[in-house]
Scaffold this active site. Structure first.
Site, PDB file in Angstrom:
ATOM      1  N   LYS A  23       0.833  -1.214   0.000  1.00  0.00           N
ATOM      2  CA  LYS A  23       0.000   0.000   0.000  1.00  0.00           C
ATOM      3  C   LYS A  23       0.868   1.264   0.000  1.00  0.00           C
ATOM      4  O   LYS A  23       0.622   2.181  -0.762  1.00  0.00           O
ATOM      5  CB  LYS A  23      -0.930   0.035   1.231  1.00  0.00           C
ATOM      6  CG  LYS A  23      -1.899  -1.122   1.316  1.00  0.00           C
ATOM      7  CD  LYS A  23      -2.877  -0.954   2.479  1.00  0.00           C
ATOM      8  CE  LYS A  23      -2.218  -0.940   3.854  1.00  0.00           C
ATOM      9  NZ  LYS A  23      -1.552  -2.190   4.234  1.00  0.00           N
ATOM     10  N   ARG A  98      -9.296   1.182   8.940  1.00  0.00           N
ATOM     11  CA  ARG A  98      -8.908  -0.191   9.290  1.00  0.00           C
ATOM     12  C   ARG A  98      -9.992  -0.878  10.116  1.00  0.00           C
ATOM     13  O   ARG A  98      -9.830  -2.041  10.469  1.00  0.00           O
ATOM     14  CB  ARG A  98      -7.625  -0.147  10.107  1.00  0.00           C
ATOM     15  CG  ARG A  98      -6.355  -0.518   9.314  1.00  0.00           C
ATOM     16  CD  ARG A  98      -5.203  -0.299  10.248  1.00  0.00           C
ATOM     17  NE  ARG A  98      -3.978  -0.976   9.953  1.00  0.00           N
ATOM     18  CZ  ARG A  98      -2.907  -0.416   9.413  1.00  0.00           C
ATOM     19  NH1 ARG A  98      -2.954   0.815   8.969  1.00  0.00           N
ATOM     20  NH2 ARG A  98      -1.798  -1.095   9.293  1.00  0.00           N
ATOM     21  N   ARG A 137      11.989  -5.181   4.387  1.00  0.00           N
ATOM     22  CA  ARG A 137      11.812  -3.824   3.873  1.00  0.00           C
ATOM     23  C   ARG A 137      12.514  -2.753   4.725  1.00  0.00           C
ATOM     24  O   ARG A 137      12.714  -2.926   5.922  1.00  0.00           O
ATOM     25  CB  ARG A 137      10.337  -3.505   3.663  1.00  0.00           C
ATOM     26  CG  ARG A 137       9.528  -3.356   4.911  1.00  0.00           C
ATOM     27  CD  ARG A 137       8.059  -3.230   4.547  1.00  0.00           C
ATOM     28  NE  ARG A 137       7.266  -2.931   5.718  1.00  0.00           N
ATOM     29  CZ  ARG A 137       5.953  -2.750   5.707  1.00  0.00           C
ATOM     30  NH1 ARG A 137       5.278  -2.839   4.581  1.00  0.00           N
ATOM     31  NH2 ARG A 137       5.308  -2.477   6.811  1.00  0.00           N
ATOM     32  N   ARG A 171      11.530  -0.351  10.333  1.00  0.00           N
ATOM     33  CA  ARG A 171      10.505  -0.133  11.352  1.00  0.00           C
ATOM     34  C   ARG A 171      10.629  -1.131  12.494  1.00  0.00           C
ATOM     35  O   ARG A 171      10.874  -2.315  12.265  1.00  0.00           O
ATOM     36  CB  ARG A 171       9.116  -0.248  10.720  1.00  0.00           C
ATOM     37  CG  ARG A 171       8.693   1.019  10.034  1.00  0.00           C
ATOM     38  CD  ARG A 171       7.457   0.848   9.215  1.00  0.00           C
ATOM     39  NE  ARG A 171       6.379   0.151   9.910  1.00  0.00           N
ATOM     40  CZ  ARG A 171       5.152   0.018   9.409  1.00  0.00           C
ATOM     41  NH1 ARG A 171       4.867   0.536   8.237  1.00  0.00           N
ATOM     42  NH2 ARG A 171       4.222  -0.621  10.080  1.00  0.00           N
ATOM     43  N   ARG A 182      -0.138  -8.266  13.422  1.00  0.00           N
ATOM     44  CA  ARG A 182      -0.688  -7.274  12.484  1.00  0.00           C
ATOM     45  C   ARG A 182      -1.565  -7.952  11.426  1.00  0.00           C
ATOM     46  O   ARG A 182      -2.610  -7.426  11.040  1.00  0.00           O
ATOM     47  CB  ARG A 182       0.456  -6.477  11.838  1.00  0.00           C
ATOM     48  CG  ARG A 182       1.084  -5.496  12.838  1.00  0.00           C
ATOM     49  CD  ARG A 182       2.468  -5.032  12.422  1.00  0.00           C
ATOM     50  NE  ARG A 182       2.482  -4.274  11.205  1.00  0.00           N
ATOM     51  CZ  ARG A 182       3.572  -4.073  10.455  1.00  0.00           C
ATOM     52  NH1 ARG A 182       4.746  -4.587  10.849  1.00  0.00           N
ATOM     53  NH2 ARG A 182       3.509  -3.368   9.367  1.00  0.00           N
TER      54      ARG A 182
HETATM   55  P1  AMP Z   1       1.151   0.857   8.961  1.00  0.00           P
HETATM   56  O1  AMP Z   1       2.288   1.791   8.761  1.00  0.00           O
HETATM   57  O2  AMP Z   1      -0.067   1.212   8.150  1.00  0.00           O
HETATM   58  O3  AMP Z   1       1.552  -0.598   8.779  1.00  0.00           O
HETATM   59  O4  AMP Z   1       0.695   1.011  10.497  1.00  0.00           O
HETATM   60  C1  AMP Z   1       1.578   0.706  11.556  1.00  0.00           C
HETATM   61  C2  AMP Z   1       0.797   0.554  12.835  1.00  0.00           C
HETATM   62  O5  AMP Z   1       0.142   1.784  13.139  1.00  0.00           O
HETATM   63  C3  AMP Z   1      -0.311  -0.481  12.800  1.00  0.00           C
HETATM   64  O6  AMP Z   1       0.156  -1.784  13.058  1.00  0.00           O
HETATM   65  C4  AMP Z   1      -1.243   0.051  13.881  1.00  0.00           C
HETATM   66  O7  AMP Z   1      -0.742  -0.241  15.174  1.00  0.00           O
HETATM   67  C5  AMP Z   1      -1.139   1.549  13.682  1.00  0.00           C
HETATM   68  N1  AMP Z   1      -2.146   2.054  12.729  1.00  0.00           N
HETATM   69  C6  AMP Z   1      -1.923   2.616  11.506  1.00  0.00           C
HETATM   70  N2  AMP Z   1      -3.061   2.975  10.917  1.00  0.00           N
HETATM   71  C7  AMP Z   1      -4.056   2.630  11.783  1.00  0.00           C
HETATM   72  C8  AMP Z   1      -5.472   2.723  11.732  1.00  0.00           C
HETATM   73  N3  AMP Z   1      -6.119   3.238  10.666  1.00  0.00           N
HETATM   74  N4  AMP Z   1      -6.168   2.266  12.821  1.00  0.00           N
HETATM   75  C9  AMP Z   1      -5.547   1.750  13.898  1.00  0.00           C
HETATM   76  N5  AMP Z   1      -4.217   1.615  13.996  1.00  0.00           N
HETATM   77  C10 AMP Z   1      -3.466   2.053  12.954  1.00  0.00           C
END
Ligand code: AMP
Length: 228
Positions: A23, A98, A137, A171, A182
């Site tokens: 994404k 989400r 990554r 990360r 996740r």
């Molecule tokens: P991402 O960078 O999208 O993989 O997000 C990393 C982490 O941020 C996720 O594993 C969640 O803990 C948190 N996170 C990101 N976006 C959301 C969302 N829309 N709702 C809840 N938690 C989020």
């Protein structure tokens, strides 16, 4: 939301898919190709954690464990960011919504400003491949370009192709245990949004297991059709 700050009818695109589906990479490419702004709630939350804001302090442990941050925090962060003037060209939501609660909140935000979702595009991938994708990554700390040890290495080891920085970041939550959590969170709480957007007639899907450029070309065509 303060409707006065929000552009009318700016395109709104959503990228759905589990962690590792691509994404972020695809949203960045769409941003470059179409001029839309990539809005990643993960990036916004990581910035809040780094800045030590109240929201960041609350989100930190949840993110480290691979869970979902509360709807309240995430919706507030997204709402603020959506009101920034650069969103006037249109946005690509990467990692939001989400949960069904977030999707409903987004509908309300957009209804308030006369906007609508042009497309929710689901990146379809095999779960089994996601752990390998995620654990390889890394990102340029200078410009944010995303790389992968195997699938998308830098041309010169350790140097960003785009900006020449040698500051590469991985990360904290890109490790095997957290990735499992996740993925579970995705299936339990986010995957139902595929049916949600199908019901609204805006769902599109694409096979996201191929190479990055081929996917980007297909996605770009879908976006072009969706924004008219
Ligand atoms: P991402 O960078 O999208 O993989 O997000 C990393 C982490 O941020 C996720 O594993 C969640 O803990 C948190 N996170 C990101 N976006 C959301 C969302 N829309 N709702 C809840 N938690 C989020």
């Amino acid at each position: 939301m303060d409707g006065a700050n929000v552009p009318t009818m700016a395109p709104v695109l959503i990228l759905l898919g589990p962690p590792g589906a691509g994404k972020g990479t695809q949203a960045r490419m769409l941003q470059e190709a179409h001029g839309f702004v990539q809005l990643s709630t993960g990036d916004l939350l990581r910035a809040a954690v780094a800045a030590g804001t109240d929201a960041g302090k609350e989100a930190k442990a949840v993110m480290e464990a691979g869970g979902l941050v509360s709807d309240e925090i995430v919706i507030a962060i997204l709402k603020d960011r959506l009101a920034d003037p650069d969103c006037a060209t249109g946005v690509i939501l990467d990692g939001f919504p989400r949960t069904t609660g977030q999707a409903e909140a987004l509908d309300t935000l957009l209804a308030d400003t006369g906007q609508q979702i042009n497309a929710a595009i689901s990146l379809e991938v095999d779960d089994a491949a996601m752990v390998a994708r995620i654990s390889g990554r890394f990102t340029c700390g200078g410009c944010g370009e995303g790389y992968h040890d195997v699938n998308k290495p830098t041309r010169v080891l350790g140097i960003c192709d785009k900006c020449g920085s040698s500051h590469m970041k991985r990360r904290a939550d890109d490790n095997a245990e957290t990735v499992g959590e996740r993925l579970s969170a995705y299936h339990a709480q986010t995957a139902p949004l595929i049916a949600y957007y199908e019901g609204k007639g805006v769902l599109q899907s694409l096979d996201a297991m191929g190479d990055i450029k081929t996917i980007a070309t297909t996605l770009s065509g879908m976006v072009r059709n969706a924004v008219g």
